[in-house]
Design a protein around this motif. Structure first.
Motif, PDB file in Angstrom:
ATOM      1  N   PHE A  57       0.787  -1.272  -0.069  1.00  0.00           N
ATOM      2  CA  PHE A  57      -0.046   0.059  -0.169  1.00  0.00           C
ATOM      3  C   PHE A  57       0.878   1.359  -0.072  1.00  0.00           C
ATOM      4  N   GLU A  58       1.921   1.302   0.634  1.00  0.00           N
ATOM      5  CA  GLU A  58       2.739   2.433   0.737  1.00  0.00           C
ATOM      6  C   GLU A  58       3.595   2.702  -0.654  1.00  0.00           C
ATOM      7  N   GLU A  59       3.825   1.660  -1.235  1.00  0.00           N
ATOM      8  CA  GLU A  59       4.502   1.681  -2.530  1.00  0.00           C
ATOM      9  C   GLU A  59       3.449   2.112  -3.726  1.00  0.00           C
ATOM     10  N   LYS A  60       2.369   1.946  -3.496  1.00  0.00           N
ATOM     11  CA  LYS A  60       1.222   2.391  -4.338  1.00  0.00           C
ATOM     12  C   LYS A  60       0.538   3.645  -4.035  1.00  0.00           C
ATOM     13  N   GLY A  61       0.879   4.287  -3.066  1.00  0.00           N
ATOM     14  CA  GLY A  61       0.281   5.486  -2.770  1.00  0.00           C
ATOM     15  C   GLY A  61      -1.082   5.325  -2.128  1.00  0.00           C
ATOM     16  N   VAL A  62      -1.439   4.381  -1.378  1.00  0.00           N
ATOM     17  CA  VAL A  62      -2.740   4.241  -0.860  1.00  0.00           C
ATOM     18  C   VAL A  62      -2.553   5.079   0.657  1.00  0.00           C
ATOM     19  N   THR A  63      -3.191   5.687   0.908  1.00  0.00           N
ATOM     20  CA  THR A  63      -3.385   6.375   2.188  1.00  0.00           C
ATOM     21  C   THR A  63      -3.669   5.309   3.261  1.00  0.00           C
ATOM     22  N   GLU A  64      -3.076   5.747   4.587  1.00  0.00           N
ATOM     23  CA  GLU A  64      -3.237   4.828   5.822  1.00  0.00           C
ATOM     24  C   GLU A  64      -3.001   3.556   5.353  1.00  0.00           C
ATOM     25  N   PRO A  65      -1.700   3.222   5.060  1.00  0.00           N
ATOM     26  CA  PRO A  65      -1.385   1.891   4.583  1.00  0.00           C
ATOM     27  C   PRO A  65      -1.680   0.941   5.608  1.00  0.00           C
ATOM     28  N   GLU A  66      -0.916   1.497   6.724  1.00  0.00           N
ATOM     29  CA  GLU A  66      -1.052   0.222   8.209  1.00  0.00           C
ATOM     30  C   GLU A  66      -2.370   0.173   8.442  1.00  0.00           C
ATOM     31  N   HIS A  67      -3.104   1.089   8.549  1.00  0.00           N
ATOM     32  CA  HIS A  67      -4.460   0.846   9.178  1.00  0.00           C
ATOM     33  C   HIS A  67      -5.269   0.101   8.136  1.00  0.00           C
ATOM     34  N   SER A  68      -5.234   0.331   7.067  1.00  0.00           N
ATOM     35  CA  SER A  68      -5.962  -0.441   5.896  1.00  0.00           C
ATOM     36  C   SER A  68      -5.675  -1.660   6.108  1.00  0.00           C
ATOM     37  N   SER A  69      -4.556  -2.179   6.175  1.00  0.00           N
ATOM     38  CA  SER A  69      -4.137  -3.677   6.285  1.00  0.00           C
ATOM     39  C   SER A  69      -4.577  -4.282   7.577  1.00  0.00           C
ATOM     40  N   GLN A  70      -4.542  -3.378   8.442  1.00  0.00           N
ATOM     41  CA  GLN A  70      -5.045  -3.822  10.027  1.00  0.00           C
ATOM     42  C   GLN A  70      -6.350  -4.087   9.979  1.00  0.00           C
ATOM     43  N   TYR A  71      -7.254  -3.215   9.365  1.00  0.00           N
ATOM     44  CA  TYR A  71      -8.695  -3.226   9.538  1.00  0.00           C
ATOM     45  C   TYR A  71      -9.201  -4.617   8.738  1.00  0.00           C
ATOM     46  N   ILE A  72      -8.661  -4.701   7.565  1.00  0.00           N
ATOM     47  CA  ILE A  72      -9.063  -5.585   6.763  1.00  0.00           C
ATOM     48  C   ILE A  72      -8.670  -7.004   7.295  1.00  0.00           C
ATOM     49  N   ILE A  73      -7.555  -7.238   7.739  1.00  0.00           N
ATOM     50  CA  ILE A  73      -7.306  -8.641   8.216  1.00  0.00           C
ATOM     51  C   ILE A  73      -7.635  -8.926   9.679  1.00  0.00           C
ATOM     52  N   ALA A  74      -7.982  -7.605  10.475  1.00  0.00           N
ATOM     53  CA  ALA A  74      -8.576  -8.096  11.730  1.00  0.00           C
ATOM     54  C   ALA A  74     -10.141  -8.529  11.217  1.00  0.00           C
ATOM     55  N   HIS A  75     -10.661  -7.965  10.774  1.00  0.00           N
ATOM     56  CA  HIS A  75     -12.176  -8.155  10.004  1.00  0.00           C
ATOM     57  C   HIS A  75     -12.158  -9.737   9.546  1.00  0.00           C
ATOM     58  N   LEU A  76     -11.071 -10.243   8.855  1.00  0.00           N
ATOM     59  CA  LEU A  76     -11.103 -11.736   8.496  1.00  0.00           C
ATOM     60  C   LEU A  76     -10.772 -12.599   9.493  1.00  0.00           C
ATOM     61  N   LEU A  77     -10.312 -11.920  10.604  1.00  0.00           N
ATOM     62  CA  LEU A  77      -9.959 -12.825  11.851  1.00  0.00           C
ATOM     63  C   LEU A  77     -11.188 -12.500  12.834  1.00  0.00           C
ATOM     64  N   GLY A  78     -12.253 -12.125  12.478  1.00  0.00           N
ATOM     65  CA  GLY A  78     -13.309 -11.986  13.228  1.00  0.00           C
ATOM     66  C   GLY A  78     -13.307 -11.041  14.411  1.00  0.00           C
ATOM     67  N   ALA A  79     -12.461  -9.845  14.144  1.00  0.00           N
ATOM     68  CA  ALA A  79     -12.359  -8.782  15.142  1.00  0.00           C
ATOM     69  C   ALA A  79     -12.507  -7.570  14.725  1.00  0.00           C
ATOM     70  N   LYS A  80     -12.686  -6.406  15.623  1.00  0.00           N
ATOM     71  CA  LYS A  80     -12.947  -4.928  14.885  1.00  0.00           C
ATOM     72  C   LYS A  80     -11.749  -4.239  14.817  1.00  0.00           C
ATOM     73  N   THR A  81     -10.592  -4.706  15.584  1.00  0.00           N
ATOM     74  CA  THR A  81      -9.308  -4.092  15.476  1.00  0.00           C
ATOM     75  C   THR A  81      -8.140  -5.006  15.584  1.00  0.00           C
ATOM     76  N   ILE A  82      -6.930  -4.867  15.024  1.00  0.00           N
ATOM     77  CA  ILE A  82      -5.834  -5.850  15.144  1.00  0.00           C
ATOM     78  C   ILE A  82      -5.390  -5.898  16.541  1.00  0.00           C
ATOM     79  N   GLU A  83      -5.699  -4.730  17.404  1.00  0.00           N
ATOM     80  CA  GLU A  83      -5.139  -4.923  19.149  1.00  0.00           C
ATOM     81  C   GLU A  83      -6.105  -5.863  19.784  1.00  0.00           C
ATOM     82  N   SER A  84      -7.432  -6.153  19.249  1.00  0.00           N
ATOM     83  CA  SER A  84      -8.285  -7.072  19.982  1.00  0.00           C
ATOM     84  C   SER A  84      -8.085  -8.416  19.256  1.00  0.00           C
ATOM     85  N   VAL A  85      -7.161  -8.901  18.452  1.00  0.00           N
ATOM     86  CA  VAL A  85      -6.914 -10.253  18.067  1.00  0.00           C
ATOM     87  C   VAL A  85      -5.624 -10.805  19.106  1.00  0.00           C
ATOM     88  N   ASP A  86      -5.813 -11.825  19.298  1.00  0.00           N
ATOM     89  CA  ASP A  86      -5.036 -12.653  20.331  1.00  0.00           C
ATOM     90  C   ASP A  86      -3.876 -12.937  19.683  1.00  0.00           C
TER      91      ASP A  86
END
Length: 348
Positions: A57-86
């Motif tokens: 995401f950083e390389e391709k100029g997508v804004t909020e690259p870290e938060h974008s990947s965190q929200y998507i992967i947390a969602h697929l792991l059944g959580a709201k945020t990456i901090e709430s994933v064990d």
């Protein structure tokens, strides 16, 4: 949190718009989007996937690259945020199916689709709402708008004993405002309308999912084109609330790709001075409201003096009550009140 950053001037930003204005931020990110990274040949952990997509995401100029990947992967792991994933879930290998899902959703984000559309849901106050394009994504400022309405309606709890409390929302989008009010006020009944059939369908779907469908009626109407029909439907409304299209047309060209490519422009563009829909709401309000009923508008920070002046010059029986500021200190909300009618009941 990144989503809580405030709007820049009039910009109805989507993914963490900062404080220096929409054009300045987004002119850096209009390069064509390249393809996604190849699926890993071997197994990969959630943390490794996070790192791969953050860097891409950083390389391709997508804004909020870290938060974008965190929200998507947390969602697929059944959580709201990456901090709430064990930690164990983050360090164990993803299944092939889960890895493919990560790549599929992150590739959508790579196209500049907002995260809210990518994961198809988002939280608004204490609700989780389904979202899909092109229906307008509710912003944090609109949560503040809900708080203003709630405070006023809760200030007069005895009113529910003598007459029912009712709310009319113009431009309901996903149903966020009406549904949030209904959840907080069990005595409230709400009517909502939107010119977009997509928005009407989504509001109804969210109401059904939240078990609030019995107290919300949603109409497919345009407040400008269907004014006469509305006059026959709504009266004695306690609160008329709207987050209408309020951008100045000239500002539309400065919006970020996430908005321009995916959200309904009709939910954003308020005309040359941003007041096209607002003027219509104000003109109709005295016919809809009960005595001392109020209008609550979310507007551009340039609007409050314009709204006050136009109302004083053009709308009889509606008084400009006050301007409220948003959390960042910008004049964001206009509150108006219908004056009490002193008409002789024998006079017709």
């Amino acid at each position: 949190m990144w989503w809580r950053r405030t709007l820049s001037r009039s910009c109805r930003c989507c993914l963490g718009c900062g404080r220096s204005g929409a054009k300045g931020i987004w002119s850096l990110h209009t390069r064509p989007v390249c393809s996604a990274p190849a699926l890993p040949a071997g197994r990969i952990t959630a943390l490794q996937a996070l790192d791969v997509w953050k860097r891409h995401f950083e390389e391709k100029g997508v804004t909020e690259p870290e938060h974008s990947s965190q929200y998507i992967i947390a969602h697929l792991l059944g959580a709201k945020t990456i901090e709430s994933v064990d930690q164990q879930s983050l360090t164990q290998f993803l299944s092939k199916e889960k890895t493919e899902q990560v790549w599929q959703l992150c590739t959508r984000r790579l196209s500049r689709m907002p995260v809210q559309y990518v994961i198809e849901e988002w939280d608004f106050r204490d609700l989780t709402l389904k979202l899909r394009p092109p229906v307008f994504i509710p912003r944090p400022e609109t949560e503040e708008l809900v708080e203003l309405v709630l405070t006023d309606l809760q200030r007069h709890p005895g009113a529910a004993e003598t007459r029912r409390q009712t709310c009319l929302e113009v431009g309901c989008g996903s149903g966020a405002v009406s549904l949030s009010l209904l959840k907080s006020l069990p005595q409230l009944e709400a009517f909502a309308l939107d010119r977009s059939q997509d928005a009407v369908d989504l509001s109804r779907e969210n109401a059904l999912r939240l078990g609030l469908q019995d107290r919300l009626k949603v109409y497919h109407m345009d407040v400008i084109k269907d004014a006469e029909r509305m006059l026959g439907l709504f009266s004695s409304i306690s609160a008329l609330v709207s987050n209408p299209p309020y951008l100045f047309s000239e500002d539309m060209a400065t919006l970020e790709p996430e908005i321009l490519r995916f959200e309904d422009h009709a939910a954003l563009d308020g005309g040359e001075d941003g007041l096209n829909v607002i003027r219509q709401i104000l003109a109709l309000a005295p016919d809809f409201l009960s005595d001392r009923g109020r209008v609550y508008l979310e507007v551009d920070p340039r609007h409050p003096p314009l709204v006050r002046r136009w109302t004083e010059e053009n709308v009889e029986g509606l008084r400009y009550a006050e301007t409220r500021h948003d959390a960042s200190g910008r004049p964001r909300f206009c509150i108006l009140q219908k004056e009490e009618s002193h008409k002789d009941p024998d006079q017709d």
